[in-house]
Design a protein around this motif. Sequence first.
Motif, short mmCIF file in Angstrom:
data_model
loop_
_atom_site.label_atom_id
_atom_site.label_comp_id
_atom_site.label_asym_id
_atom_site.label_seq_id
_atom_site.Cartn_x
_atom_site.Cartn_y
_atom_site.Cartn_z
N VAL A 108 -4.51 9.95 1.88
CA VAL A 108 -5.45 10.60 2.81
C VAL A 108 -5.35 12.11 2.59
CG1 VAL A 108 -6.23 10.73 5.20
CG2 VAL A 108 -5.07 8.67 4.39
N ASP A 109 -6.03 12.58 1.55
CA ASP A 109 -5.87 13.98 1.13
C ASP A 109 -7.16 14.78 1.27
OD1 ASP A 109 -7.35 12.86 -0.90
OD2 ASP A 109 -6.05 13.55 -2.53
N HIS A 110 -8.11 14.28 2.10
CA HIS A 110 -9.32 15.04 2.39
C HIS A 110 -9.87 14.57 3.74
CE1 HIS A 110 -10.64 11.56 -0.12
NE2 HIS A 110 -11.65 11.49 0.75
N PRO A 111 -10.87 15.25 4.30
CA PRO A 111 -11.34 14.96 5.66
C PRO A 111 -11.62 13.48 5.90
CG PRO A 111 -12.32 17.00 4.90
CD PRO A 111 -11.57 16.43 3.72
N PHE A 112 -11.20 13.02 7.10
CA PHE A 112 -11.30 11.60 7.41
C PHE A 112 -11.62 11.39 8.89
CE2 PHE A 112 -6.89 12.88 7.93
CZ PHE A 112 -6.48 12.26 9.11
N LEU A 113 -11.91 10.14 9.18
CA LEU A 113 -12.22 9.67 10.53
C LEU A 113 -11.11 8.74 10.97
CD1 LEU A 113 -14.46 9.13 12.81
CD2 LEU A 113 -15.32 7.36 11.27
N PHE A 114 -10.76 8.77 12.26
CA PHE A 114 -9.74 7.84 12.74
C PHE A 114 -10.14 7.31 14.11
CE2 PHE A 114 -8.56 11.99 14.37
CZ PHE A 114 -8.17 11.74 15.68
N THR A 115 -9.63 6.13 14.44
CA THR A 115 -9.89 5.55 15.75
C THR A 115 -8.66 4.80 16.23
OG1 THR A 115 -11.35 4.09 17.05
CG2 THR A 115 -10.93 3.46 14.77
N VAL A 167 0.86 -1.18 0.00
CA VAL A 167 0.00 0.00 0.00
C VAL A 167 0.89 1.23 0.00
CG1 VAL A 167 -1.74 1.30 1.28
CG2 VAL A 167 -1.83 -1.21 1.24
N ASN A 168 0.64 2.10 -0.93
CA ASN A 168 1.38 3.36 -1.04
C ASN A 168 0.60 4.41 -0.24
OD1 ASN A 168 3.46 5.02 -2.08
ND2 ASN A 168 2.10 5.78 -3.68
N LEU A 169 0.94 4.55 1.05
CA LEU A 169 0.15 5.36 1.97
C LEU A 169 0.74 6.76 2.16
CD1 LEU A 169 -2.05 5.70 4.22
CD2 LEU A 169 -0.38 4.69 5.81
N TYR A 170 -0.12 7.75 2.01
CA TYR A 170 0.21 9.11 2.40
C TYR A 170 -0.78 9.54 3.48
CZ TYR A 170 3.47 9.85 -1.46
OH TYR A 170 4.56 9.77 -2.31
N LEU A 171 -0.25 9.95 4.63
CA LEU A 171 -1.10 10.32 5.78
C LEU A 171 -0.60 11.63 6.36
CD1 LEU A 171 -3.34 9.42 7.84
CD2 LEU A 171 -1.47 8.41 9.18
N PRO A 172 -1.48 12.62 6.55
CA PRO A 172 -1.01 13.89 7.12
C PRO A 172 -0.61 13.76 8.58
CG PRO A 172 -3.40 13.91 6.85
CD PRO A 172 -2.91 12.66 6.20
N LYS A 173 0.41 14.49 8.97
CA LYS A 173 0.70 14.67 10.39
C LYS A 173 -0.42 15.53 10.97
CE LYS A 173 4.92 15.82 11.50
NZ LYS A 173 6.28 16.41 11.53
#
Length: 395
Positions: free
Chosen positions: A373-380, A287-293
């Motif tokens: 992950v380049d727009h609003p998201f949910l996390f848990t 998986v080529n993952l991009y995740l904002p800090k």
Amino acid sequence: MEWLILSLLVTMASSVDSFLDHEYSRTALGDNIDKASVKLLREAYLSSENTNVVTSPLGVLLLLSLYSSGTQGKTRDEITQLLHVTDYKEMLDSYSGLSKEYASINSSYLSLANKIYVASGCGLNDEFFRTATTYNTEVASINFHNVDNAAHIINQWANEKLKGLIKDPVSKSSLDKDALVALFNVIYFKGHWHVPFQASLTEDKDFHVNRTLTVKKRMMHLKKSLFFNADDELGAKMIELPYQEPGFRMVVILPNEVDGLPEVLEKVAQKGLLDNVFALSPARRKVNLYLPKFDIKSSLDFTQILPKLGVKGIFSGGAHGIVKERSVAISKIFQEAAVNVDEEGAKAGAFTGAVIVPLSTRYKSPPPMDFIVDHPFLFTILHQDVIVFLGTFTH
């Protein structure tokens, strides 16, 4: 009627990983916490001016379950309905057991503590005190009339448990000089990714706040085999990032549409998240993952949120089983929460997560799958099947 302050302090810090084993059990308690948690998050999101929200619903649910033991009738029914309880004694046993379990976990990465402060000259009802002890709860006397000193004493305890992440979470305006008792809960978590993001790969990339506004965000990058799930009915896909700390993992839920977060929140508020979490499976390719800090701090007023979910009696109906010879009600219930996600946290970088599948000798690896992950998201953040922290990131 005398008044009770029910105060909640919750915090969390995190860093980032890949995965160990994937043996997670699903329990009735986890399902009940799941359903209540996403409802609390949805209301917190809708009522907050800042839609970057983090909360620990678990802290709210723990204190509500404890408080319910001093109530009866409609007030208790409202709490148990939110908690999705059918067997009340089983519920008390489950939450008290969870408090004990989490209190016994290595405090270097998880700290859960409950404390009750009782006004000088007052005493707790004997049965309520016994129940509180099963929740691993400390009890201490305090003079609420000296509001400044009371806030100082409570903050000393909170600051020790929170390890400086949230400084002095209780102000004198949070307290009431006429309070008889105050209930507090602290949850602190610091996790470390098994396969950390390399800081050298973090770069500015576009983040679409909505369909018309795009900003630059520091995006972390990781290319690894991960657990993945896509659900067209939910309108979202999700990825799992496990921590080195046993049983802990972060799941990021990314709506398919740039402006899809409100709709996804509504759907998970109806059915919960665990069905999708337990549907995660190996992506069978990298998986080529991009995740904002991101770094979020939230101050949430559950005095306003809980009535929207049908829990009203705690603020008006008398609870006779908490303080000896007195009837009390809740005047305030609030939460301070924080989350920080960045590249750091791997104390040893030797572990590499991999999903092993049988392949023919002529098999050619498929190209990596993008998860940007380049727009609003949910996390848990979960421990096993229990949602410990939950939040939204929008800008």
